[in-house]
Scaffold this motif. Structure first.
Motif, PDB file in Angstrom:
ATOM      1  N   ALA A   7      -3.096   2.313  -8.325  1.00  0.00           N
ATOM      2  CA  ALA A   7      -3.481   2.636  -6.914  1.00  0.00           C
ATOM      3  C   ALA A   7      -4.637   1.447  -6.783  1.00  0.00           C
ATOM      4  CB  ALA A   7      -4.194   3.689  -7.266  1.00  0.00           C
ATOM      5  N   ASN A   8      -5.370   1.167  -6.719  1.00  0.00           N
ATOM      6  CA  ASN A   8      -6.195  -0.488  -6.282  1.00  0.00           C
ATOM      7  C   ASN A   8      -5.755  -1.659  -6.019  1.00  0.00           C
ATOM      8  OD1 ASN A   8      -8.779   1.444  -6.699  1.00  0.00           O
ATOM      9  ND2 ASN A   8      -9.142   0.791  -8.227  1.00  0.00           N
ATOM     10  N   VAL A  52      -2.980   7.434  -6.170  1.00  0.00           N
ATOM     11  CA  VAL A  52      -4.163   8.379  -6.444  1.00  0.00           C
ATOM     12  C   VAL A  52      -4.122   9.135  -6.626  1.00  0.00           C
ATOM     13  CG1 VAL A  52      -6.748   8.683  -4.687  1.00  0.00           C
ATOM     14  CG2 VAL A  52      -4.898   6.061  -3.846  1.00  0.00           C
ATOM     15  N   ASP A  53      -2.751  10.182  -5.956  1.00  0.00           N
ATOM     16  CA  ASP A  53      -3.051  11.420  -6.487  1.00  0.00           C
ATOM     17  C   ASP A  53      -2.966  11.740  -8.342  1.00  0.00           C
ATOM     18  OD1 ASP A  53      -3.505  12.140  -4.149  1.00  0.00           O
ATOM     19  OD2 ASP A  53      -1.823  12.375  -3.636  1.00  0.00           O
ATOM     20  N   GLN A  61       0.895  -1.102   0.126  1.00  0.00           N
ATOM     21  CA  GLN A  61      -0.252   0.166  -0.413  1.00  0.00           C
ATOM     22  C   GLN A  61       0.943   1.289   0.261  1.00  0.00           C
ATOM     23  OE1 GLN A  61      -3.095   0.405  -0.479  1.00  0.00           O
ATOM     24  NE2 GLN A  61      -2.924   2.573  -0.733  1.00  0.00           N
ATOM     25  N   MET A  62       2.437   1.355   0.304  1.00  0.00           N
ATOM     26  CA  MET A  62       2.704   2.272   0.887  1.00  0.00           C
ATOM     27  C   MET A  62       3.701   2.918  -0.648  1.00  0.00           C
ATOM     28  SD  MET A  62       6.354   3.280   2.936  1.00  0.00           S
ATOM     29  CE  MET A  62       7.440   1.138   1.447  1.00  0.00           C
ATOM     30  N   HIS A  63       3.850   2.009  -1.311  1.00  0.00           N
ATOM     31  CA  HIS A  63       4.452   2.312  -2.680  1.00  0.00           C
ATOM     32  C   HIS A  63       3.223   2.367  -3.565  1.00  0.00           C
ATOM     33  CE1 HIS A  63       7.896  -0.142  -1.527  1.00  0.00           C
ATOM     34  NE2 HIS A  63       8.464   0.562  -2.343  1.00  0.00           N
ATOM     35  N   ARG A  64       1.664   1.889  -3.388  1.00  0.00           N
ATOM     36  CA  ARG A  64       0.491   1.974  -4.543  1.00  0.00           C
ATOM     37  C   ARG A  64      -0.078   3.786  -3.945  1.00  0.00           C
ATOM     38  NH1 ARG A  64      -2.812  -1.228  -3.904  1.00  0.00           N
ATOM     39  NH2 ARG A  64      -2.030  -1.607  -2.123  1.00  0.00           N
ATOM     40  N   GLU A  65       0.123   4.396  -3.057  1.00  0.00           N
ATOM     41  CA  GLU A  65      -0.944   5.245  -2.251  1.00  0.00           C
ATOM     42  C   GLU A  65      -1.012   6.669  -3.814  1.00  0.00           C
ATOM     43  OE1 GLU A  65      -2.972   7.247  -0.562  1.00  0.00           O
ATOM     44  OE2 GLU A  65      -2.708   5.581  -0.290  1.00  0.00           O
ATOM     45  N   PRO A  66       0.525   7.009  -3.792  1.00  0.00           N
ATOM     46  CA  PRO A  66       1.130   8.094  -4.528  1.00  0.00           C
ATOM     47  C   PRO A  66      -0.319   8.088  -5.747  1.00  0.00           C
ATOM     48  CG  PRO A  66       3.322   7.098  -4.387  1.00  0.00           C
ATOM     49  CD  PRO A  66       1.897   6.397  -3.939  1.00  0.00           C
TER      50      PRO A  66
END
Length: 230
Positions: A183-184, A103-104, A96-101
């Motif tokens: 992101a998903n 989203v923006d 999740q940490m690597h995928r979070e950016p």
């Protein structure tokens, strides 16, 4: 910065922006005078361009800017598809940490797709941010090194797309799908979205390359480059 590094970066940018066109002879004396350096750093820079595939050794003395033919563009995209779909799958499989950016990034591309007019340079900077994030999230240094070398050549063929407004908006939507899938955490959708984007990008180039409009675009880009350096 060393003189050879400066010469290399200047000549590489000139080739990418078509200021040095395919087939142009890279004459050491002429280039050393233009760049204001001795022939030795120019010679070293030319050797690096040959290693990158941006220049071609012709016989024992002459070196020319390498060609960009449509078959070669197809070959680039074949490799690009293999590498970038692998990166997209790996990024979507990351934590999740690597995928979070992403989203923006997805929101930024969705906003870009809704604009009537997209400025090419800011848009390409956004694409570069996505590429960098994908490389980081993919966490495969070997694939990253290969795709970064390939992107040098892809910058060169980017002009073939002619910055068409409709294509830029469609590209923004396609990039949004890629970013959203990462992101998903959906590797299959990320791979499919990347494949679709690359198919459309290649088809647009094949439909517009080597036409009078393409030649005019090269001339216009050359003038802009000359204005920036004058």
């Amino acid at each position: 910065m060393r003189a050879s590094d400066l010469a290399y970066e200047t000549l590489r940018d000139d080739i990418i922006h078509w200021t040095l066109a395919p087939g142009k002879v890279l004459a050491e004396v002429e280039l050393s005078e233009r760049l204001g350096v001795s022939r030795t750093p120019v010679r070293e820079a030319i050797a690096r361009l040959v290693a990158d595939g941006l220049a071609t050794q012709q016989g024992t003395r002459a070196t020319t800017v390498s060609d960009v033919s449509l078959p070669e563009v197809r070959h680039m995209f074949e490799l690009r598809r293999l590498l970038e779909t692998a990166i997209a799958r790996a990024a979507a499989s990351a934590d999740q940490m690597h995928r979070e950016p992403f989203v923006d990034l997805a929101e930024a591309f969705e906003n870009a797709a809704r604009r009537h007019t997209l400025e090419p340079e800011p848009y390409y900077q956004l694409v570069s941010q996505l590429d960098d994030r994908l490389d980081q999230a993919g966490q495969n240094s070997y694939i990253t090194a290969a795709v970064r070398n390939l992107r040098i050549h892809l910058q060169r063929v980017r002009l073939m797309a002619q910055d068409d407004p409709d294509r830029l908006r469609a590209s923004a939507s396609e990039h949004a799908e890629i970013a959203r899938a990462v992101a998903n955490g959906d590797p299959d959708v990320a791979q499919a979205a990347t494949t679709l984007h690359l198919h459309h990008a290649l088809q647009h180039i094949l439909d517009h390359a080597l036409t009078p409009a393409f030649n005019a675009a090269i001339a216009a880009d050359h003038e802009r480059t000359c204005d920036r350096t004058s």
